[in-house]
Design a protein around this motif. Structure first.
Motif, PDB file in Angstrom:
ATOM      1  N   MET A 102      26.383  -0.935  26.157  1.00  0.00           N
ATOM      2  CA  MET A 102      26.339   0.974  25.354  1.00  0.00           C
ATOM      3  C   MET A 102      26.409   1.972  26.146  1.00  0.00           C
ATOM      4  SD  MET A 102      25.821   0.001  22.030  1.00  0.00           S
ATOM      5  CE  MET A 102      27.281  -1.633  22.295  1.00  0.00           C
ATOM      6  N   LEU A 103      26.189   1.843  27.492  1.00  0.00           N
ATOM      7  CA  LEU A 103      27.505   3.017  28.541  1.00  0.00           C
ATOM      8  C   LEU A 103      28.379   2.709  28.312  1.00  0.00           C
ATOM      9  CD1 LEU A 103      25.881   5.091  30.079  1.00  0.00           C
ATOM     10  CD2 LEU A 103      24.743   3.451  31.334  1.00  0.00           C
ATOM     11  N   PHE A 104      28.899   2.020  28.812  1.00  0.00           N
ATOM     12  CA  PHE A 104      29.529   1.544  29.445  1.00  0.00           C
ATOM     13  C   PHE A 104      30.587   2.164  28.335  1.00  0.00           C
ATOM     14  CE2 PHE A 104      33.977  -0.717  29.021  1.00  0.00           C
ATOM     15  CZ  PHE A 104      34.908  -0.991  30.504  1.00  0.00           C
ATOM     16  N   ALA A 105      30.213   1.666  26.614  1.00  0.00           N
ATOM     17  CA  ALA A 105      31.230   1.677  25.408  1.00  0.00           C
ATOM     18  C   ALA A 105      30.933   3.474  25.003  1.00  0.00           C
ATOM     19  CB  ALA A 105      30.758   1.121  23.952  1.00  0.00           C
ATOM     20  N   ALA A 106      30.188   4.045  25.340  1.00  0.00           N
ATOM     21  CA  ALA A 106      30.511   5.665  25.340  1.00  0.00           C
ATOM     22  C   ALA A 106      30.967   5.860  26.258  1.00  0.00           C
ATOM     23  CB  ALA A 106      28.821   6.021  25.495  1.00  0.00           C
ATOM     24  N   MET A 110      34.691   9.016  25.573  1.00  0.00           N
ATOM     25  CA  MET A 110      35.154   9.792  26.014  1.00  0.00           C
ATOM     26  C   MET A 110      36.058   9.849  26.495  1.00  0.00           C
ATOM     27  SD  MET A 110      32.476  11.340  24.768  1.00  0.00           S
ATOM     28  CE  MET A 110      32.911  13.080  25.880  1.00  0.00           C
ATOM     29  N   ALA A 111      36.807   9.103  27.431  1.00  0.00           N
ATOM     30  CA  ALA A 111      37.844   8.562  27.698  1.00  0.00           C
ATOM     31  C   ALA A 111      38.625   8.186  26.746  1.00  0.00           C
ATOM     32  CB  ALA A 111      37.770   7.813  28.762  1.00  0.00           C
ATOM     33  N   ARG A 112      38.905   8.343  25.211  1.00  0.00           N
ATOM     34  CA  ARG A 112      39.211   8.366  24.491  1.00  0.00           C
ATOM     35  C   ARG A 112      39.936   6.456  24.383  1.00  0.00           C
ATOM     36  NH1 ARG A 112      39.697  14.214  24.365  1.00  0.00           N
ATOM     37  NH2 ARG A 112      39.744  14.846  22.685  1.00  0.00           N
ATOM     38  N   THR A 113      39.439   6.146  25.569  1.00  0.00           N
ATOM     39  CA  THR A 113      39.879   4.109  24.911  1.00  0.00           C
ATOM     40  C   THR A 113      38.818   3.494  24.191  1.00  0.00           C
ATOM     41  OG1 THR A 113      40.272   4.560  27.498  1.00  0.00           O
ATOM     42  CG2 THR A 113      40.170   2.521  27.180  1.00  0.00           C
ATOM     43  N   TYR A 114      39.775   3.209  23.053  1.00  0.00           N
ATOM     44  CA  TYR A 114      39.169   2.345  21.922  1.00  0.00           C
ATOM     45  C   TYR A 114      39.311   1.019  22.496  1.00  0.00           C
ATOM     46  CZ  TYR A 114      39.522   6.713  20.594  1.00  0.00           C
ATOM     47  OH  TYR A 114      39.285   8.932  20.758  1.00  0.00           O
ATOM     48  N   LEU A 132      25.030  11.219  24.400  1.00  0.00           N
ATOM     49  CA  LEU A 132      24.090  10.507  24.871  1.00  0.00           C
ATOM     50  C   LEU A 132      24.693  10.249  26.540  1.00  0.00           C
ATOM     51  CD1 LEU A 132      22.448   7.848  25.417  1.00  0.00           C
ATOM     52  CD2 LEU A 132      24.639   6.748  24.773  1.00  0.00           C
ATOM     53  N   LEU A 133      25.867  10.431  26.969  1.00  0.00           N
ATOM     54  CA  LEU A 133      25.953  10.403  27.854  1.00  0.00           C
ATOM     55  C   LEU A 133      25.237  11.919  28.588  1.00  0.00           C
ATOM     56  CD1 LEU A 133      29.338   9.051  28.389  1.00  0.00           C
ATOM     57  CD2 LEU A 133      27.566   8.702  28.404  1.00  0.00           C
ATOM     58  N   CYS A 134      25.770  13.148  27.955  1.00  0.00           N
ATOM     59  CA  CYS A 134      24.417  13.857  28.931  1.00  0.00           C
ATOM     60  C   CYS A 134      23.538  14.242  28.400  1.00  0.00           C
ATOM     61  CB  CYS A 134      25.210  15.567  27.633  1.00  0.00           C
ATOM     62  SG  CYS A 134      26.635  16.546  27.807  1.00  0.00           S
ATOM     63  N   SER A 135      22.507  13.278  27.785  1.00  0.00           N
ATOM     64  CA  SER A 135      21.414  13.331  27.897  1.00  0.00           C
ATOM     65  C   SER A 135      20.880  12.627  28.847  1.00  0.00           C
ATOM     66  CB  SER A 135      20.651  12.615  26.478  1.00  0.00           C
ATOM     67  OG  SER A 135      19.193  12.225  26.599  1.00  0.00           O
ATOM     68  N   PHE A 165      17.181  11.138  25.371  1.00  0.00           N
ATOM     69  CA  PHE A 165      17.881   9.809  25.944  1.00  0.00           C
ATOM     70  C   PHE A 165      17.422   8.777  24.323  1.00  0.00           C
ATOM     71  CE2 PHE A 165      17.841   6.217  28.692  1.00  0.00           C
ATOM     72  CZ  PHE A 165      19.410   6.702  28.336  1.00  0.00           C
ATOM     73  N   ASP A 166      16.088   8.677  24.204  1.00  0.00           N
ATOM     74  CA  ASP A 166      15.295   7.349  23.704  1.00  0.00           C
ATOM     75  C   ASP A 166      16.491   7.264  21.990  1.00  0.00           C
ATOM     76  OD1 ASP A 166      14.702   4.668  23.465  1.00  0.00           O
ATOM     77  OD2 ASP A 166      12.799   5.867  23.071  1.00  0.00           O
ATOM     78  N   THR A 167      16.369   8.796  21.702  1.00  0.00           N
ATOM     79  CA  THR A 167      16.156   8.263  20.195  1.00  0.00           C
ATOM     80  C   THR A 167      18.319   8.661  19.755  1.00  0.00           C
ATOM     81  OG1 THR A 167      14.574  10.384  19.559  1.00  0.00           O
ATOM     82  CG2 THR A 167      16.503  10.181  18.107  1.00  0.00           C
ATOM     83  N   LEU A 168      18.936   9.261  21.531  1.00  0.00           N
ATOM     84  CA  LEU A 168      20.053   9.672  21.171  1.00  0.00           C
ATOM     85  C   LEU A 168      20.650   7.688  21.116  1.00  0.00           C
ATOM     86  CD1 LEU A 168      21.313  12.405  22.784  1.00  0.00           C
ATOM     87  CD2 LEU A 168      21.164  12.243  20.226  1.00  0.00           C
TER      88      LEU A 168
END
Length: 341
Positions: A102-106, A110-114, A132-135, A165-168
């Motif tokens: 999930m972190l890698f997906a986020a 952000m890099a506009r890589t889908y 999420l990443l800012c949190s 962070f947990d919520t996001l």
């Protein structure tokens, strides 16, 4: 006030310190070091080293997330966001590395890589990925500060950052997975649980009647893959008619496991209703024998590289309706392995 670098050097925890904040400090350092090396590397001149560093980043991020998870359990145990929604996810997604993915997906969003999602879903998910990443960065910052101070109770800024962070993370995880796969509805989950109950009741009844033994179950006898689902169909149609095989409901209202065979199941139910207790017993014994034969035939096919040789069914002297029900059961693919999923 001491400069940040001096303070960091003076108050850094010992590597041997088993406390979570100390473990976080060094896990965070490893992530920062790998990211720095990646940013300084010329990918075109050394692509092999880039792949090595990416793997190191994946491992170090997984370790960091695991420690943050443990810190949340320790710091905000009563404020954790519920993750009951994961029961809706397909089983192949329920792996230990899901959080890291999930972190890698986020980061990819952000890099506009889908990679996994289409562009429309990616655009929709990007704001949530950014939050999420800012949190996460804020969590890392406040935990670093806490790890360099006295190891007392967690500060209020730490608690607030962890709760957000947990919520996001939960919101992003559910939204991202829902865009990838068809997430089970509450009704589908309930129907699946009904099937589990039916199988449990079937096994308990089979043990009571002597059809199965506890040793067969403990030993994972191969024939159980055939026996239990076939006995479950008989039980669900005749003994527990208000359960998941309640054919008074419409096809779309029963489990997707059974709905494709709705017409066939009605025929089986009608045949079962004309059997006496003795005939039902003989039918179930026949199912047991045929299941054992199917299991043996399956093993022979596997050992013969699927050459297609099949063993004949064991035939008993049973009433005509019992024989018809028994043969009809074998036409439902679900009476083999797929009901066990």
């Amino acid at each position: 006030m001491l400069p940040a670098a001096v303070r960091r050097w003076l108050h850094r925890p010992k590597r041997s310190d088993p406390r979570l904040l100390s473990q976080f400090f060094y896990a965070d350092e490893r992530v920062t070091r790998v990211v720095t090396e990646i940013n300084c590397l010329d990918v075109e001149t050394d692509p092999q080293q880039y792949l090595v560093l990416l793997n190191q980043l994946r491992l170090s991020q997984a370790e960091l997330l695991t420690i943050i998870e443990q810190i949340m359990d320790e710091c905000i145990p009563k404020e954790r966001h519920g993750r009951d929604y994961v029961i809706k996810f397909p089983e192949d997604l329920l792996v230990d590395s899901l959080r890291n993915h999930m972190l890698f997906a986020a980061e990819c969003l952000m890099a506009r890589t889908y990679i996994d999602v289409d562009e429309a879903d990616g655009v929709r998910l990007r704001p949530l990925a950014k939050d999420l990443l800012c949190s996460l960065e804020l969590v890392r910052t406040v935990l670093r500060e806490q790890s360099l101070s006295q190891h007392g109770p967690y500060s209020e800024p730490v608690r607030r950052a962890l709760i957000r962070f947990d919520t996001l993370f939960a919101e992003f995880e559910l939204s991202y997975v829902s865009s990838l796969v068809s997430v089970k509805s509450p009704e589908e989950i309930y129907r699946q649980q009904e099937i589990v109950v039916l199988f449990c009741e079937t096994v308990a009844r089979a043990l009571k009647l002597g059809y199965l033994t506890q040793e067969m179950i403990d030993g994972y006898e191969p024939q159980l893959m055939f026996t239990i689902p076939r006995l479950a169909i008989i039980s669900g149609l005749l003994i527990y008619p208000d359960g998941p095989l309640n054919l008074e409901r419409k096809p779309e209202e029963i489990s997707r496991v059974f709905s494709p065979f709705y017409v066939l199941l009605r025929k089986i139910r009608d045949l079962l209703h004309v059997l006496s207790k003795e005939e039902l017993y003989m039918l179930e014994k026949r199912v047991l024998n045929e299941s054992a034969t199917d299991s043996q035939a399956s093993s022979e096919v596997d050992s013969a590289d699927l050459r297609g040789s099949a063993a004949p069914h064991v035939c008993l002297s049973v009433p005509r309706y019992s024989t018809k029900v028994s043969s009809t059961l074998t036409h439902i693919p679900g009476t083999c392995c797929c009901f066990t999923h």
